[in-house]
Design a protein around this motif. Sequence first.
Motif, PDB file in Angstrom:
ATOM      1  N   HIS A  38      -2.281   1.070  -2.998  1.00  0.00           N
ATOM      2  CA  HIS A  38      -1.656   2.389  -2.976  1.00  0.00           C
ATOM      3  C   HIS A  38      -2.004   3.025  -1.631  1.00  0.00           C
ATOM      4  O   HIS A  38      -3.174   3.242  -1.328  1.00  0.00           O
ATOM      5  CB  HIS A  38      -2.194   3.271  -4.104  1.00  0.00           C
ATOM      6  CG  HIS A  38      -1.934   2.720  -5.474  1.00  0.00           C
ATOM      7  ND1 HIS A  38      -1.029   3.286  -6.335  1.00  0.00           N
ATOM      8  CD2 HIS A  38      -2.466   1.650  -6.129  1.00  0.00           C
ATOM      9  CE1 HIS A  38      -1.014   2.598  -7.469  1.00  0.00           C
ATOM     10  NE2 HIS A  38      -1.887   1.604  -7.362  1.00  0.00           N
ATOM     11  N   ASP A  52       0.934   7.441  -2.416  1.00  0.00           N
ATOM     12  CA  ASP A  52       1.792   6.284  -2.633  1.00  0.00           C
ATOM     13  C   ASP A  52       2.970   6.224  -1.667  1.00  0.00           C
ATOM     14  O   ASP A  52       4.114   5.988  -2.062  1.00  0.00           O
ATOM     15  CB  ASP A  52       2.299   6.268  -4.076  1.00  0.00           C
ATOM     16  CG  ASP A  52       1.198   5.923  -5.068  1.00  0.00           C
ATOM     17  OD1 ASP A  52       0.150   5.409  -4.612  1.00  0.00           O
ATOM     18  OD2 ASP A  52       1.359   6.180  -6.260  1.00  0.00           O
ATOM     19  N   TYR A  55       3.578   2.483  -1.813  1.00  0.00           N
ATOM     20  CA  TYR A  55       3.444   1.808  -3.105  1.00  0.00           C
ATOM     21  C   TYR A  55       4.784   1.797  -3.836  1.00  0.00           C
ATOM     22  O   TYR A  55       5.459   2.807  -3.949  1.00  0.00           O
ATOM     23  CB  TYR A  55       2.396   2.513  -3.969  1.00  0.00           C
ATOM     24  CG  TYR A  55       2.306   1.935  -5.367  1.00  0.00           C
ATOM     25  CD1 TYR A  55       1.761   0.666  -5.567  1.00  0.00           C
ATOM     26  CD2 TYR A  55       2.774   2.641  -6.462  1.00  0.00           C
ATOM     27  CE1 TYR A  55       1.676   0.120  -6.839  1.00  0.00           C
ATOM     28  CE2 TYR A  55       2.692   2.102  -7.735  1.00  0.00           C
ATOM     29  CZ  TYR A  55       2.151   0.846  -7.918  1.00  0.00           C
ATOM     30  OH  TYR A  55       2.077   0.302  -9.169  1.00  0.00           O
ATOM     31  N   ASP A  56       5.148   0.635  -4.328  1.00  0.00           N
ATOM     32  CA  ASP A  56       6.379   0.481  -5.100  1.00  0.00           C
ATOM     33  C   ASP A  56       6.051  -0.424  -6.285  1.00  0.00           C
ATOM     34  O   ASP A  56       5.783  -1.609  -6.109  1.00  0.00           O
ATOM     35  CB  ASP A  56       7.479  -0.140  -4.235  1.00  0.00           C
ATOM     36  CG  ASP A  56       8.806  -0.200  -4.961  1.00  0.00           C
ATOM     37  OD1 ASP A  56       8.813  -0.081  -6.212  1.00  0.00           O
ATOM     38  OD2 ASP A  56       9.844  -0.374  -4.298  1.00  0.00           O
ATOM     39  N   PRO A  57       6.078   0.126  -7.503  1.00  0.00           N
ATOM     40  CA  PRO A  57       5.717  -0.700  -8.672  1.00  0.00           C
ATOM     41  C   PRO A  57       6.567  -1.952  -8.800  1.00  0.00           C
ATOM     42  O   PRO A  57       6.100  -2.981  -9.296  1.00  0.00           O
ATOM     43  CB  PRO A  57       5.959   0.250  -9.856  1.00  0.00           C
ATOM     44  CG  PRO A  57       5.906   1.619  -9.262  1.00  0.00           C
ATOM     45  CD  PRO A  57       6.430   1.492  -7.864  1.00  0.00           C
ATOM     46  N   ASN A  60       4.933  -4.444  -6.472  1.00  0.00           N
ATOM     47  CA  ASN A  60       3.596  -4.778  -6.942  1.00  0.00           C
ATOM     48  C   ASN A  60       2.780  -5.480  -5.853  1.00  0.00           C
ATOM     49  O   ASN A  60       2.414  -6.639  -5.960  1.00  0.00           O
ATOM     50  CB  ASN A  60       3.666  -5.678  -8.180  1.00  0.00           C
ATOM     51  CG  ASN A  60       2.290  -5.859  -8.830  1.00  0.00           C
ATOM     52  OD1 ASN A  60       1.436  -4.988  -8.717  1.00  0.00           O
ATOM     53  ND2 ASN A  60       2.082  -6.973  -9.492  1.00  0.00           N
TER      54      ASN A  60
END
Length: 219
Positions: A38, A52, A55-57, A60
């Motif tokens: 993150h 974030d 950060y990009d779920p 991952n």
Amino acid sequence: MVSYEGYSAGIAGLTAYGNTLIVEGEYADTPYANAPVHTDFIDIRDGSRKQDVLYDPAKNFTYRIDLVCKQGNEVIYSDKGKCFSLDVKSGEEKPLTQYETAYGCSSSMEGDYWYACNWEECREKNKYEDYGVDVLDKNGKKIADIPLKEEMEWHFGDESYAFAIGFSEGNYMVYMLEKEPLLSGGAEWKQVLTVFGDGEDEEEDEGAYEDGSEEDFME
């Protein structure tokens, strides 16, 4: 205060640009899961935090992101060997290169140009014939190159000069390159400093005078 809490929590990297501190924190939500990175931007003047940014779920991230540069609203970063440009305001992301060279952390953007070294690729293949630094514009178009020798390690400088460190026969050499002639093809490395080895493995200390005093370690 900025903290990262969770399973396998830790700080993967810290980078500072101007008044911005870029913190790469990693943690997992469950035991034995991957710990994605993150990336937060901290304004050191007032402590404000933009969370974030990278950060990009869906992606991952499980490897360290090598943040290369933050310039205005633009962030240049690498993800698994490929470099991208991200507009922090709009969220627009675009690749900076159209080829597969893995630059990793050997990249830097200074002023209007981006410098990318292919050391990792040369090391993996153990071939150094094309070892060097590509000079690209902000859109990733190559406009010049800087050749390097196998024993030289690329170090970034400022908007006017670049530096490299070489190692040979126990001695370190520092090289400097003036960037202004790059586009005309006239830029050349100049050796500006030599740091001699201590000679511990030699029977006689060649760096000592007859009276026992030692020579200056710099040439």
